[in-house]
Design an enzyme around this catalytic site. Structure first.
Site, PDB file in Angstrom:
ATOM      1  N   SER A 261      -0.548  10.611  -7.201  1.00 40.05           N
ATOM      2  CA  SER A 261       0.459  11.230  -6.348  1.00 40.05           C
ATOM      3  C   SER A 261      -0.145  11.699  -5.035  1.00 40.05           C
ATOM      4  O   SER A 261      -1.348  11.933  -4.916  1.00 40.05           O
ATOM      5  CB  SER A 261       1.102  12.417  -7.071  1.00 40.05           C
ATOM      6  OG  SER A 261       0.173  13.478  -7.174  1.00 40.05           O
TER       7      SER A 261
ATOM      8  N   GLU B  63      -4.557   5.328  -2.869  1.00 43.05           N
ATOM      9  CA  GLU B  63      -3.242   4.697  -2.990  1.00 43.05           C
ATOM     10  C   GLU B  63      -2.331   5.691  -3.672  1.00 43.05           C
ATOM     11  O   GLU B  63      -2.531   6.031  -4.849  1.00 43.05           O
ATOM     12  CB  GLU B  63      -3.296   3.406  -3.809  1.00 43.05           C
ATOM     13  CG  GLU B  63      -1.938   2.720  -3.859  1.00 43.05           C
ATOM     14  CD  GLU B  63      -1.648   2.041  -5.188  1.00 43.05           C
ATOM     15  OE1 GLU B  63      -0.485   2.162  -5.659  1.00 43.05           O
ATOM     16  OE2 GLU B  63      -2.565   1.425  -5.749  1.00 43.05           O
TER      17      GLU B  63
ATOM     18  N   CYS C  57       4.832   1.748  -8.334  1.00 38.38           N
ATOM     19  CA  CYS C  57       4.730   2.380  -7.015  1.00 38.38           C
ATOM     20  C   CYS C  57       5.339   1.511  -5.925  1.00 38.38           C
ATOM     21  O   CYS C  57       5.904   2.025  -4.965  1.00 38.38           O
ATOM     22  CB  CYS C  57       3.266   2.661  -6.679  1.00 38.38           C
ATOM     23  SG  CYS C  57       2.480   3.861  -7.772  1.00 38.38           S
TER      24      CYS C  57
ATOM     25  N   ASN D 142       0.496   3.879 -15.139  1.00 40.41           N
ATOM     26  CA  ASN D 142       1.638   2.941 -15.157  1.00 40.41           C
ATOM     27  C   ASN D 142       1.189   1.483 -15.234  1.00 40.41           C
ATOM     28  O   ASN D 142       1.794   0.666 -15.922  1.00 40.41           O
ATOM     29  CB  ASN D 142       2.547   3.179 -13.952  1.00 40.41           C
ATOM     30  CG  ASN D 142       1.823   3.003 -12.625  1.00 40.41           C
ATOM     31  OD1 ASN D 142       0.641   3.293 -12.500  1.00 40.41           O
ATOM     32  ND2 ASN D 142       2.541   2.547 -11.627  1.00 40.41           N
TER      33      ASN D 142
END
Length: 484
Positions: free
Chosen positions: A205, A226, A260, A130
């Protein structure tokens, strides 16, 4: 993020697996060279790499845009934020990590005590799609600034961004492969973890992080992780609603909602909920995804991203939620138009599972205590935001939120502050990147003592004297016992 384990896209031909073991071996040799250069030379060379990235920013932005679908302008902003962090890490590594004296205390006052930080050696970084530059560079850049060599495994959806980054390193510093890239799917990531690296930096994830942890556990390889988020925005009755809705649009729909630490949930005090919703819908209605620079945001990067949005929205509506903007029909692959839901049950997927799309759930609360309780109710704890004109109140609320970062009267305000560490709690992961903590994350602390003279109280021996023990017992009570 929910969709880290991405399937191979059909248009991508099958590639042979890279020789990860040989890559790590080369990194091992490079790490010794790099660590041996010292702080000043590493700073100079890291800044030369930064300059190479900046000089090629237009080309890199085009690559990021092509691979992710985000507008070139958004990709350029990602590069700018990344370079700010790289600049900070290069310039502060010595100050943060150099050996320094620490107090030895009363009992050991004859010892000179110092603490320093040394690089791990070879760090493996497994990055997301992303933000294929900004996010992994929180590990890559800080690990290199701390004196490590890095092997970077990007998402299979964004390999070209990583390859360009490594080539920029080689242009600036051709002597040793301090930064190398291996591309491929999960099997390559697994091989990299098991190839004898000294630490792993992972973004992805929560479910994938557990698999990465299991692989790391085989060799007790330390990990910083993370993971995803389900970030909440809290809006007080006294909030500047124009400001709050501007940031809700940015945090909820920017990058197609694939952030996120964006905004997925909004808890608004009931007395201003209708006004907040009206403003939010008015602003979100003007947004349009697309492929050119006039687009508000781009396509869903992951092929399955629209399916997840559709499922979460349908579930929310079936369970009594209301769509005040958009709905199931807003999913028009590969794009998703803005969706705003309200009155969604708190146990619906749209509230408690990461959606990772341009969807906002806005629910009313009776007061700020209820807002904090609901914000903390998910397994995630990455970021959060609070909107109130009373910043002291905002700070008190922030202290109660289960989150690694909280912004007051903004969203993502910390992203450009290189001195601030970043990371999550709970299902959002552990460890920190960025700031001094980010440099130390990729370093081993090493303690050292030097005995300057023989201790008057000679306790570090087998045959301690009766006199010394008597004095030691007296000191024990005087230093640590209760005083009447």
């Amino acid at each position: 993020m929910t969709l880290t384990d991405s399937p191979k896209l059909q248009q991508q031909p099958e590639q042979p697996l890279p020789d990860v073991t040989a890559t790590v071996a080369a990194a091992r040799e490079a790490s010794a060279w790099w660590a041996g250069l010292g702080y000043a030379e590493r700073r100079r060379r890291t800044l030369a790499w930064k300059n190479a990235i900046a000089n090629g920013a237009e080309e890199l932005a085009e690559i990021i845009s092509r691979e992710t679908g985000k507008p070139v302008g958004d990709a350029t902003l990602e590069i700018m934020l990344t370079l700010g962090h790289l600049d900070w890490a290069a310039k502060h590594a010595r100050k943060v990590l150099k050996r320094r004296g620490v107090p030895a205390g009363a009992v050991a006052f004859n010892q000179k005590a110092t603490l320093g930080y040394e690089p791990y050696g070879v760090v493996a970084v497994i990055g997301p799609w992303n933000y294929p530059l900004y996010t992994p560079m929180g590990s890559v850049g800080y690990a290199i600034a701390a004196g490590n060599a890095v092997v970077f495994k990007p998402s299979e959806l964004t390999p070209d961004t990583a390859v360009w980054l490594a080539e920029a390193w080689t242009r600036a510093n051709p002597e040793q492969p301090v930064l190398q890239v291996v591309t491929g799917g999960g099997e390559v990531g697994g091989a990299l973890i098991r190839a004898g690296v000294d630490k792993v930096g992972f973004t992805g994830s929560t479910a994938t992080a557990k698999k990465v942890m299991a692989a790391c556990a085989e060799q007790l390889t330390p990990l910083v992780a993370e993971c995803g988020g389900k970030d909440a925005m809290i809006v007080a009755a006294d909030a500047n609603l124009d400001l709050a809705t501007d940031f809700a649009v940015f945090g909820g729909f920017g990058n197609s909602g694939q952030t996120c630490v964006g905004v997925e949930r909004v808890y608004v005090v009931e007395s201003v909920r209708r006004q907040f919703l009206d403003l939010l819908v008015e602003k979100a209605r003007t947004l349009a995804p697309g492929t050119d620079e006039s687009a508000s945001y781009g396509r869903m990067t992951h092929p399955a991203g629209g399916d997840v949005v559709r499922e979460h929205v349908q579930d929310a509506l079936t369970r009594g939620g209301t769509a005040v903007l958009g709905g199931v029909d807003s999913v028009k692959a590969p794009f998703v138009e803005p969706i705003v839901l309200t009155d969604v049950p708190e146990d619906a997927d749209a509230v408690c599972v990461e959606t990772f799309g341009p969807t906002l759930v806005v629910n009313g609360v009776a007061d700020l205590d209820e807002a904090v309780e609901k914000a903390n109710a998910t397994d995630y704890g990455l970021g959060a935001s609070i909107f109130t004109r009373n910043h002291k109140l905002g700070e008190r609320l922030a202290a109660r939120l289960k989150a690694g970062a909280v912004t007051i009267d903004s969203v993502l305000g910390f992203a450009g502050v290189a001195a601030l560490p970043f990371g999550g709690v709970g299902g959002s992961g552990f460890g920190r990147v960025h700031g001094p903590d980010g440099l130390r994350e990729f370093s081993r602390a090493k303690s050292m003592t030097v005995q300057r003279f023989k201790a008057p109280l000679d306790l570090l021996r087998i045959d301690r004297s009766e006199r010394d023990m008597k004095i030691a017992k007296s000191m024990l009570h005087s230093l640590h016992g209760s005083r009447k």
